[in-house]
Design a protein around this motif. Structure first.
Motif, PDB file in Angstrom:
ATOM      1  N   VAL A 121      12.644   1.824  -1.506  1.00 27.09           N
ATOM      2  CA  VAL A 121      12.783   1.488  -0.084  1.00 27.09           C
ATOM      3  C   VAL A 121      12.412   0.032   0.146  1.00 27.09           C
ATOM      4  N   ILE A 122      11.303  -0.392  -0.435  1.00 30.59           N
ATOM      5  CA  ILE A 122      10.838  -1.771  -0.256  1.00 30.59           C
ATOM      6  C   ILE A 122      11.796  -2.753  -0.938  1.00 30.59           C
ATOM      7  N   ILE A 123      12.198  -2.436  -2.148  1.00 28.49           N
ATOM      8  CA  ILE A 123      13.081  -3.352  -2.878  1.00 28.49           C
ATOM      9  C   ILE A 123      14.429  -3.486  -2.168  1.00 28.49           C
ATOM     10  N   LEU A 124      15.011  -2.376  -1.760  1.00 26.74           N
ATOM     11  CA  LEU A 124      16.314  -2.449  -1.093  1.00 26.74           C
ATOM     12  C   LEU A 124      16.215  -3.215   0.222  1.00 26.74           C
ATOM     13  N   ALA A 125      15.107  -3.065   0.934  1.00 30.42           N
ATOM     14  CA  ALA A 125      14.929  -3.820   2.182  1.00 30.42           C
ATOM     15  C   ALA A 125      14.874  -5.326   1.907  1.00 30.42           C
TER      16      ALA A 125
ATOM     17  N   PRO B 160       0.815  -1.233   0.000  1.00 30.22           N
ATOM     18  CA  PRO B 160       0.000   0.000   0.000  1.00 30.22           C
ATOM     19  C   PRO B 160       0.840   1.270   0.000  1.00 30.22           C
ATOM     20  N   ARG B 161       2.026   1.223   0.606  1.00 30.67           N
ATOM     21  CA  ARG B 161       2.877   2.427   0.623  1.00 30.67           C
ATOM     22  C   ARG B 161       3.368   2.760  -0.785  1.00 30.67           C
TER      23      ARG B 161
ATOM     24  N   GLN C  79       1.706   1.787  -3.556  1.00 31.18           N
ATOM     25  CA  GLN C  79       0.519   2.172  -4.325  1.00 31.18           C
ATOM     26  C   GLN C  79       0.149   3.631  -4.063  1.00 31.18           C
ATOM     27  N   GLU C  80       0.395   4.090  -2.850  1.00 29.05           N
ATOM     28  CA  GLU C  80       0.094   5.481  -2.506  1.00 29.05           C
ATOM     29  C   GLU C  80       1.159   6.435  -3.038  1.00 29.05           C
ATOM     30  N   ASN C  81       2.419   5.982  -3.023  1.00 27.71           N
ATOM     31  CA  ASN C  81       3.533   6.832  -3.443  1.00 27.71           C
ATOM     32  C   ASN C  81       4.606   5.947  -4.057  1.00 27.71           C
ATOM     33  N   GLU C  82       4.710   5.945  -5.389  1.00 22.54           N
ATOM     34  CA  GLU C  82       5.661   5.071  -6.077  1.00 22.54           C
ATOM     35  C   GLU C  82       7.116   5.367  -5.713  1.00 22.54           C
ATOM     36  N   ALA C  83       7.395   6.535  -5.174  1.00 23.00           N
ATOM     37  CA  ALA C  83       8.759   6.858  -4.764  1.00 23.00           C
ATOM     38  C   ALA C  83       9.218   5.948  -3.628  1.00 23.00           C
ATOM     39  N   TYR C  84       8.268   5.251  -2.996  1.00 28.66           N
ATOM     40  CA  TYR C  84       8.601   4.345  -1.906  1.00 28.66           C
ATOM     41  C   TYR C  84       9.114   3.000  -2.421  1.00 28.66           C
ATOM     42  N   LEU C  85       8.966   2.721  -3.692  1.00 26.13           N
ATOM     43  CA  LEU C  85       9.377   1.430  -4.262  1.00 26.13           C
ATOM     44  C   LEU C  85      10.833   1.074  -3.974  1.00 26.13           C
TER      45      LEU C  85
END
Length: 127
Positions: free
Chosen positions: A58-62, A47-48, A50-56
């Motif tokens: 962060v998720i991938i690197l984690a 959802p983060r 989907q709300e803001n693609e700039a967060y992608l």
């Protein structure tokens, strides 16, 4: 570094500044593994993102950083806590490491579909 016969599956790195944890400990050296298709597809359901693609990124690197200093649980909160220069360093490293072909092409050399998806992560990181 870890290798599969014929290519690297993990790469060691050292952050330019480092991550400072809640206890004040500095973590600079880490390991990043090669991304899988799931590493790039599954975060799109978050959802983060989907709300803001700039967060992608962060998720991938984690998902692909397997350790950072003495930290073994690299979650999005750790990536959020990085200095911007370190986040940029990791995005560039991710792009270069995953753009390498099975022949072990040099970093920065454009490569097939991985190059396309990595371009996306860089573009989203700049939004």
């Amino acid at each position: 570094m870890s290798a599969h016969p014929g290519f690297l599956t993990e790469i060691d790195f050292e952050l330019p500044r480092g991550y400072v944890d809640d206890g004040g400990m500095l973590h600079r050296k880490g390991v990043m593994r090669l991304a899988t298709a799931a590493d790039e597809i599954l975060p799109m359901r978050d959802p983060r993102v989907q709300e803001n693609e700039a967060y992608l990124p962060v998720i991938i690197l984690a998902r692909v950083i397997t350790c950072l200093g003495s930290l073994k649980d690299i979650h999005p909160g750790v990536i959020e806590g990085l200095y911007a220069s370190d986040l940029g360093f990791l995005e560039e490293l991710y792009a270069e490491f995953n753009a390498r072909g099975e022949s072990g092409d040099a970093p920065g050399k454009p490569a097939g579909t991985n190059g396309h998806s990595l371009h996306r992560i860089n573009a989203l990181g700049e939004a």
